[in-house]
Design a protein around this motif. Structure first.
Motif, mmCIF file in Angstrom:
data_model
loop_
_atom_site.group_PDB
_atom_site.id
_atom_site.type_symbol
_atom_site.label_atom_id
_atom_site.label_comp_id
_atom_site.label_asym_id
_atom_site.label_seq_id
_atom_site.Cartn_x
_atom_site.Cartn_y
_atom_site.Cartn_z
ATOM 1 N N HIS A 1 -6.261 -2.109 -9.345
ATOM 2 C CA HIS A 1 -5.633 -3.213 -9.439
ATOM 3 C C HIS A 1 -4.081 -2.921 -8.675
ATOM 4 C CE1 HIS A 1 -2.865 -6.440 -10.923
ATOM 5 N NE2 HIS A 1 -4.062 -7.006 -11.348
ATOM 6 N N PRO A 2 -3.439 -3.656 -8.131
ATOM 7 C CA PRO A 2 -2.149 -3.470 -7.490
ATOM 8 C C PRO A 2 -1.010 -2.983 -8.307
ATOM 9 C CG PRO A 2 -2.978 -5.991 -6.840
ATOM 10 C CD PRO A 2 -4.031 -5.056 -7.495
ATOM 11 N N ASP A 3 -1.071 -3.886 -9.497
ATOM 12 C CA ASP A 3 -0.019 -3.607 -10.500
ATOM 13 C C ASP A 3 0.112 -2.263 -10.947
ATOM 14 O OD1 ASP A 3 0.673 -6.269 -9.811
ATOM 15 O OD2 ASP A 3 0.016 -7.193 -11.804
ATOM 16 N N THR A 4 -1.231 -1.546 -10.922
ATOM 17 C CA THR A 4 -1.299 -0.270 -11.541
ATOM 18 C C THR A 4 -0.765 0.703 -10.669
ATOM 19 O OG1 THR A 4 -3.447 0.138 -10.948
ATOM 20 C CG2 THR A 4 -3.060 -1.035 -13.125
ATOM 21 N N VAL A 5 -0.442 0.553 -9.363
ATOM 22 C CA VAL A 5 -0.280 1.575 -8.322
ATOM 23 C C VAL A 5 1.436 2.181 -8.579
ATOM 24 C CG1 VAL A 5 0.160 2.099 -5.966
ATOM 25 C CG2 VAL A 5 -1.728 0.651 -6.672
ATOM 26 N N LEU A 6 1.495 3.239 -9.063
ATOM 27 C CA LEU A 6 2.802 3.668 -9.269
ATOM 28 C C LEU A 6 3.299 4.312 -7.966
ATOM 29 C CD1 LEU A 6 4.869 4.943 -11.421
ATOM 30 C CD2 LEU A 6 3.485 7.064 -11.237
ATOM 31 N N ALA A 7 2.641 4.884 -7.152
ATOM 32 C CA ALA A 7 3.186 5.340 -5.828
ATOM 33 C C ALA A 7 1.697 5.803 -4.985
ATOM 34 C CB ALA A 7 4.120 6.360 -5.951
ATOM 35 N N HIS A 8 2.015 5.908 -3.702
ATOM 36 C CA HIS A 8 0.898 6.516 -3.042
ATOM 37 C C HIS A 8 1.586 7.129 -1.715
ATOM 38 C CE1 HIS A 8 1.036 3.111 0.183
ATOM 39 N NE2 HIS A 8 1.102 2.371 -0.794
ATOM 40 N N SER A 9 0.711 8.024 -1.103
ATOM 41 C CA SER A 9 1.197 8.792 0.171
ATOM 42 C C SER A 9 1.261 7.797 1.369
ATOM 43 C CB SER A 9 0.176 9.789 0.135
ATOM 44 O OG SER A 9 -1.071 9.213 0.804
ATOM 45 N N TYR A 10 2.202 8.071 2.425
ATOM 46 C CA TYR A 10 2.425 7.204 3.259
ATOM 47 C C TYR A 10 1.311 6.837 4.236
ATOM 48 C CZ TYR A 10 4.413 5.028 7.470
ATOM 49 O OH TYR A 10 4.721 4.283 8.254
ATOM 50 N N GLY A 11 0.900 5.794 4.489
ATOM 51 C CA GLY A 11 -0.198 5.458 5.411
ATOM 52 C C GLY A 11 -1.358 4.975 4.674
ATOM 53 N N VAL A 12 -1.470 5.095 3.258
ATOM 54 C CA VAL A 12 -2.661 4.353 2.597
ATOM 55 C C VAL A 12 -2.167 2.978 2.685
ATOM 56 C CG1 VAL A 12 -3.591 3.987 0.250
ATOM 57 C CG2 VAL A 12 -2.723 6.273 0.919
ATOM 58 N N THR A 13 -3.578 2.312 3.056
ATOM 59 C CA THR A 13 -3.503 0.777 3.350
ATOM 60 C C THR A 13 -3.948 0.255 2.136
ATOM 61 O OG1 THR A 13 -5.464 1.015 4.637
ATOM 62 C CG2 THR A 13 -3.282 1.094 5.778
ATOM 63 N N ARG A 14 -3.785 -1.337 1.990
ATOM 64 C CA ARG A 14 -4.379 -2.304 1.035
ATOM 65 C C ARG A 14 -4.977 -3.022 1.656
ATOM 66 N NH1 ARG A 14 -0.425 -5.420 -3.374
ATOM 67 N NH2 ARG A 14 -2.093 -7.297 -3.410
ATOM 68 N N SER A 15 -6.104 -3.460 1.593
ATOM 69 C CA SER A 15 -7.018 -4.769 1.936
ATOM 70 C C SER A 15 -7.701 -5.709 0.997
ATOM 71 C CB SER A 15 -7.927 -4.347 2.806
ATOM 72 O OG SER A 15 -8.816 -3.523 2.099
ATOM 73 N N GLY A 16 -7.659 -6.744 1.061
ATOM 74 C CA GLY A 16 -8.022 -7.712 0.236
ATOM 75 C C GLY A 16 -7.137 -8.374 -0.570
ATOM 76 N N ARG A 17 -7.374 -9.747 -0.980
ATOM 77 C CA ARG A 17 -6.463 -10.444 -1.460
ATOM 78 C C ARG A 17 -6.740 -10.516 -3.174
ATOM 79 N NH1 ARG A 17 -4.838 -15.981 0.981
ATOM 80 N NH2 ARG A 17 -6.748 -16.457 -0.068
ATOM 81 N N SER A 18 -5.800 -10.292 -3.981
ATOM 82 C CA SER A 18 -5.998 -10.146 -5.389
ATOM 83 C C SER A 18 -5.784 -11.850 -5.755
ATOM 84 C CB SER A 18 -4.947 -9.141 -6.192
ATOM 85 O OG SER A 18 -5.081 -9.593 -7.568
ATOM 86 N N LYS A 19 -6.913 -12.000 -6.681
ATOM 87 C CA LYS A 19 -7.034 -13.494 -7.101
ATOM 88 C C LYS A 19 -6.740 -13.458 -8.557
ATOM 89 C CE LYS A 19 -11.000 -14.603 -4.002
ATOM 90 N NZ LYS A 19 -12.592 -14.869 -3.919
ATOM 91 N N GLY A 20 -5.410 -13.686 -8.689
ATOM 92 C CA GLY A 20 -4.920 -13.742 -9.924
ATOM 93 C C GLY A 20 -4.825 -12.418 -10.260
ATOM 94 N N SER A 21 -5.455 -11.792 -11.114
ATOM 95 C CA SER A 21 -5.234 -10.357 -11.574
ATOM 96 C C SER A 21 -6.312 -9.476 -11.015
ATOM 97 C CB SER A 21 -5.186 -10.468 -12.936
ATOM 98 O OG SER A 21 -6.488 -10.976 -13.485
ATOM 99 N N GLY A 22 -7.016 -9.703 -9.955
ATOM 100 C CA GLY A 22 -8.253 -9.036 -9.604
ATOM 101 C C GLY A 22 -7.721 -7.694 -8.946
ATOM 102 N N PRO A 23 -8.599 -6.744 -8.693
ATOM 103 C CA PRO A 23 -8.379 -5.427 -7.974
ATOM 104 C C PRO A 23 -8.384 -5.697 -6.498
ATOM 105 C CG PRO A 23 -10.767 -5.397 -8.618
ATOM 106 C CD PRO A 23 -10.062 -6.753 -9.321
ATOM 107 N N VAL A 24 -8.012 -4.751 -5.794
ATOM 108 C CA VAL A 24 -7.863 -4.609 -4.055
ATOM 109 C C VAL A 24 -8.436 -3.387 -3.625
ATOM 110 C CG1 VAL A 24 -6.050 -6.519 -3.855
ATOM 111 C CG2 VAL A 24 -5.510 -4.035 -4.073
ATOM 112 N N VAL A 25 -8.642 -3.158 -2.426
ATOM 113 C CA VAL A 25 -9.100 -1.798 -1.812
ATOM 114 C C VAL A 25 -8.030 -1.175 -1.438
ATOM 115 C CG1 VAL A 25 -10.917 -0.639 -0.430
ATOM 116 C CG2 VAL A 25 -11.484 -2.788 -1.691
#
Length: 197
Positions: free
Chosen positions: A27-51
């Protein structure tokens, strides 16, 4: 994918190390930090997870649950599936699949969505827990009754049934409220030490 935890058991954070091209669902709301270059795909529908996917050189992702408590990497070896609390999955690698529908859950919950989901595959399924994780190890045929509001995960070797505690009080198979979960070994039932909800 490798998982390292810190600040446990009260305020757990999971660092997920990814090799090049590895992906993890969170879930995008749980991401505290990530290394540069990590990409996010997919749209969160409401409170859903993404990749989240690591670049060619690899990377990492730090995840912090919404509620205080532990983070627990549950290692799946491919031989057994697991039932896990529906709201407990913090991160799921691409090598772990969500099995829906799952026949044992259909008989447990009927046609409704229950408080458990079934997963199988290989890799580390990262779970968020309310309080530290505890375990109840059952021998073959040994029985225990667990409050569903505390259930975190159990393998397919454990047989379970639900029953009503008091027919006069409200019950919910979506949350486990007002119900008891009878579990028979062999296997280990992992529980939160603080109830959900």
């Amino acid at each position: 994918m490798r998982v390292h935890t810190r600040h446990t058991p009260a305020f757990g954070v999971a660092r997920i190390e990814l090799t090049g091209g590895d992906a993890v669902e969170a879930h995008p709301d749980t991401v505290l930090a990530h290394s540069y270059g990590v990409t996010r795909s997919g749209r969160s529908k409401g409170s859903g997870p993404v990749v989240f996917t690591a670049p060619a050189q690899g990377g990492w992702l730090d995840l912090a649950p919404r509620d205080p408590g532990d983070v627990y990497p549950l290692e799946l070896g491919g031989q057994l599936g697991w039932s896990v609390a529906r709201d407990a999955v913090l991160a799921r690698p691409a090598t772990v699949r969500h099995d829906h529908p799952w026949p044992a859950h259909q008989s447990l919950f009927g046609g409704d969505t229950g408080f458990l989901k079934h997963v199988s595959g290989t890799g580390s399924l990262v779970l968020s827990c309310r309080g530290p994780v505890d375990s109840l190890t059952l021998k073959a045929g040994e029985l225990v009754t667990v409050n569903p509001l505390f259930v975190l995960a159990f393998p397919d070797t454990v047989q379970v049934r639900l029953r009503t505690l008091d027919p006069a009080l409200p019950q919910s198979i979506r949350t486990g409220e007002g119900l008891a979960l009878d579990a028979a070994g062999p296997g280990t039932v992992f529980v939160h030490t603080r109830r959900r909800g």
